[in-house]
Write an enzyme that holds these catalytic residues in place. Structure first.
Site, PDB file in Angstrom:
ATOM      1  N   GLU A 197       0.810  -1.226   0.000  1.00  0.00           N
ATOM      2  CA  GLU A 197       0.000   0.000   0.000  1.00  0.00           C
ATOM      3  C   GLU A 197       0.840   1.271   0.000  1.00  0.00           C
ATOM      4  OE1 GLU A 197      -3.964   0.208   1.891  1.00  0.00           O
ATOM      5  OE2 GLU A 197      -3.285  -1.519   3.036  1.00  0.00           O
ATOM      6  N   HIS A 213       9.388 -26.137   5.990  1.00  0.00           N
ATOM      7  CA  HIS A 213       8.822 -27.368   5.445  1.00  0.00           C
ATOM      8  C   HIS A 213       8.433 -27.206   3.976  1.00  0.00           C
ATOM      9  CE1 HIS A 213       8.503 -29.482   9.360  1.00  0.00           C
ATOM     10  NE2 HIS A 213       8.442 -28.243   9.817  1.00  0.00           N
ATOM     11  N   LYS A 302     -13.562  -0.795  -5.633  1.00  0.00           N
ATOM     12  CA  LYS A 302     -14.843  -0.763  -4.911  1.00  0.00           C
ATOM     13  C   LYS A 302     -15.948  -0.212  -5.800  1.00  0.00           C
ATOM     14  CE  LYS A 302     -13.086  -0.634  -0.183  1.00  0.00           C
ATOM     15  NZ  LYS A 302     -12.654   0.215   0.945  1.00  0.00           N
TER      16      LYS A 302
END
Lengths: 305, 305
Positions: A197, A213, A302
């Site tokens: 951001e 792992h 949005k």
């Protein structure tokens, strides 16, 4: 407000005293929030383990949410669609619902809403978001809060080290990979999202011991190995996770930059590491000639939806 | 066993019928496991929401673990140090402890252990690990299992599409970024770790809708934008999350390769997507001239610790 001014409000925010009137009995906790408003719940999740706690970042609540659930909605704007959706469901289920918001719809649908000051970027309101959680469930002592303020002020006044680090990243155009370990896994994620951001740079995050792992296998032979830079936030949980940092370096031949948290309590250390990442990504934005406050991409998205 | 032979055992694994004798009453579930053994718990977490469920990938259990907890230890080798540590703690707390393992210490400390065949890579035993969870908590119907077997067999016989995709990645030396959304968030993480372990390529993963609150901001202006390749596993949860894929492409100008799951039930879709990623990363390893079964880095790391 200038972004630097925003960052400097964090030290005031840690003195925010509001808390929720939790019910006497409850059997689980759900904290809903997205992005810069959701990070508080993700951080708190690592500090609280007395009851099952879910940090929810999606539209719908789990089946088990009912009147035994404490449901806390976090949305700086108060209008985040995912949070409005999950909060409405929690209310229908009869959960004890609380909220932290600067306004918006959330304030209207939740009776027990803590109001916080408007005018900040959501991600700059972390103190206002996190302190009510701590105050309500695991109240920190005043001395720890004071030391946190001092640490944050120190960083506000002297963040040259972070600028040097940002110059290193920018000169070689490196993609930051941030490793955390308990209780700073979510802080590693916060760094990642601040790289996104503030500096508009892709970043990845992972955590010890899990990365030993899987990701460790790629570190030696991946494409573009020299184009990544690795950070590790040294944890205060299981010490073997810190031993893993050095062992991972040794096995892969890669340098992992260790960021050591300052402070006595985890509260201090978390805010210190958070603010370190704030300045690192702020300086990187400046070096790239990019406005750290510009998140118009999110706004456009949005609107499209 | 050749790695292709290993991959082909997955369709047999989905018919694994073992289950745990769960206690009549319990209030929460913890599934402990790391890496290739831990992914089953992470996937199951998205399919089960009747009670609070934690997928644990660290050394210590949360404070709330007690006699009301169903604790399930997953370790293919049975010797994973993090799992032995957390399982010992769960036993001390009086939790109802179960295990899935091919042997090792775990078999000795847990009475209710389901034995699975040895000789595979842990990450190739996903069916053996996941089916006991499903069989115990949310038994799938036989027709769904049969369709899953058929889908997996289809992929075993025809994975040219994945090879073409792997060629695209390898020709341009791209870093894969994998996006999931509910209930396939953990499948995106699985792809990431298969890129790591099989193809020895760094990878990142994230999920909708959360990434639209942070990572989206970086996608337009990041360093090395052309060096990444983006995948999105289309979800079957909230439909707005799928609408977000297209909107994210539109706002950032990036192409996101959509992988559409085949199958009627989420069981089928999950295994289909898992196996798609298995073949994609297998082919990428082959194209890079890398042995997909070689995880000596993990072994060296364990010895160093």
């Amino acid at each position: 407000m200038d972004f630097l001014d925003e960052l400097r409000t964090l030290r005031e925010q840690v003195s925010f005293k509001e808390s929720f009137s939790l019910p006497e009995k409850y059997s689980n906790v759900v904290i809903a929030g997205m992005g810069g408003s959701g990070i508080a719940g993700k951080i708190f999740q690592e500090l609280y383990s007395r009851k099952p706690l879910l940090s929810l970042d999606d539209y719908h609540v789990p089946e088990y949410v009912d009147s035994n659930t404490v449901f806390i909605s976090m949305s700086y704007s108060g209008n985040t669609e995912e949070v409005i959706s999950s909060t409405s469901e929690a209310l229908e289920r009869g959960a004890s619902v609380f909220a932290v918001t600067s306004g918006g719809k959330l304030e209207n649908i939740v009776d027990n809403a803590i109001k916080i000051p408007p005018g900040l970027q959501p991600r700059s309101s972390l103190g206002y978001m996190l302190m009510p959680l701590l105050n309500s469930f695991t109240p920190p002592d005043e001395s720890s809060i004071n030391r946190t303020r001092e640490l944050l002020e120190e960083l506000d006044n002297s963040n040259e080290e972070m600028k040097v680090e940002a110059e290193k990243i920018n000169r070689r155009e490196l993609i930051p990979v941030v490793y955390g370990s308990s209780p700073f896994r979510a802080v590693a994620y916060r760094w990642r999202t601040q790289f996104n951001e503030n500096a508009k740079v892709l970043s990845s995050s992972h955590y010890f011991p899990e990365l030993d792992h899987n990701e460790i296998v790629a570190l030696k032979e991946t494409y573009h190995r020299k184009r990544f830079i690795f950070y590790s936030l040294e944890g205060t949980g299981e010490q073997r996770n810190n031993a893993r940092i050095g062992a991972t370096e040794q096995v892969t031949g890669l340098e992992i930059n260790r960021i050591l948290p300052k402070g006595v309590s985890d509260l201090e250390r978390i805010f210190y590491l958070i603010h370190y990442g704030d300045y690192l990504t702020y300086h990187l934005a400046k070096l790239r000639g990019i406005d750290p406050t510009d998140v118009s991409t999110i706004e456009k998205m949005k609107k499209l939806l």
